[in-house]
Motif scaffolding. Structure first.
Motif, PDB file in Angstrom:
ATOM      1  N   VAL A  47       0.604  -1.416  -0.030  1.00 29.44           N
ATOM      2  CA  VAL A  47      -0.078  -0.344  -0.145  1.00 29.44           C
ATOM      3  C   VAL A  47       0.761   1.180  -0.229  1.00 29.44           C
ATOM      4  N   SER A  48       1.928   1.534   0.206  1.00 29.97           N
ATOM      5  CA  SER A  48       2.711   2.697   1.286  1.00 29.97           C
ATOM      6  C   SER A  48       3.389   2.749  -0.304  1.00 29.97           C
TER       7      SER A  48
ATOM      8  N   ALA B  78       2.302   1.824  -3.429  1.00 24.96           N
ATOM      9  CA  ALA B  78       1.046   2.253  -4.635  1.00 24.96           C
ATOM     10  C   ALA B  78       1.340   4.118  -4.262  1.00 24.96           C
ATOM     11  N   LEU B  79       1.065   4.162  -2.754  1.00 22.97           N
ATOM     12  CA  LEU B  79       0.589   5.675  -2.720  1.00 22.97           C
ATOM     13  C   LEU B  79       1.768   6.039  -3.338  1.00 22.97           C
ATOM     14  N   ILE B  80       3.242   6.188  -3.260  1.00 15.37           N
ATOM     15  CA  ILE B  80       4.587   6.547  -3.660  1.00 15.37           C
ATOM     16  C   ILE B  80       4.495   6.950  -4.724  1.00 15.37           C
TER      17      ILE B  80
ATOM     18  N   TYR C 151       1.521   6.952  -7.003  1.00 12.75           N
ATOM     19  CA  TYR C 151       0.592   7.957  -7.477  1.00 12.75           C
ATOM     20  C   TYR C 151       0.710   9.203  -7.328  1.00 12.75           C
ATOM     21  N   ALA C 152       2.168   9.638  -5.707  1.00 12.19           N
ATOM     22  CA  ALA C 152       1.641  10.721  -5.675  1.00 12.19           C
ATOM     23  C   ALA C 152       2.939  11.433  -6.477  1.00 12.19           C
TER      24      ALA C 152
END
Length: 148
Positions: free
Chosen positions: A22-23, A25-27, A29-30
């Motif tokens: 999850v982390s 994927a979030l990085i 995406y950002a």
């Protein structure tokens, strides 16, 4: 008892792996808007990007192409010796920006014109961005300012 320890250990490992995924994927995406790929004019003509894709283009400002004073937009062409792309830019150009000098621009390629949102020029007589040097060498038009 041992079964409960094993179960807890598996749960902790699974939770840690899920948090890592999850982390990551979030990085990703950002950062998607902050990554601008470099392309030479020849690469842009060979595989034109979509009109919404932001990328960097670099090369030499084509001689005789710089047009100032027609409204706020400045028009010029960037070349790597193999291809030439017209560029439109609205804003203030760097002081060292001139014809036959290296430049890198960030923007979008729309209807055959690179619409630049940012223009960078070399900062002294010997510096040129590595990507621009590589693209010019690939086309066989790079001249080493040091004479080597």
């Amino acid at each position: 008892m041992k079964s409960l320890k094993k179960t807890r250990r598996i749960q902790v490992i699974a939770l840690a792996a899920l948090a890592l995924v999850v982390s990551t994927a979030l990085i990703g995406y950002a950062m998607r808007d902050g990554i601008n790929f470099f392309r030479s004019p020849a690469q842009v003509l060979a595989e034109p990007p979509g009109p919404t894709e932001v990328f960097r283009i670099g090369g030499l400002v084509a001689e005789g192409s710089l047009q100032r004073g027609q409204g706020e937009t400045i028009r010029f062409a960037v070349t790597d010796g193999g291809a030439t792309i017209p560029v439109h830019y609205t804003g203030v150009l760097p002081d060292l920006f001139e014809e036959n000098q290296g430049m890198v621009g960030t923007g979008k390629y729309v209807n055959g014109i690179f619409e630049a949102s940012e223009i960078l020029a070399k900062h002294d007589e010997t510096y040129m961005p590595k990507e621009v040097v590589d693209a010019l060498k690939e086309q066989g038009v790079y001249k080493d300012p040091n004479g080597s």
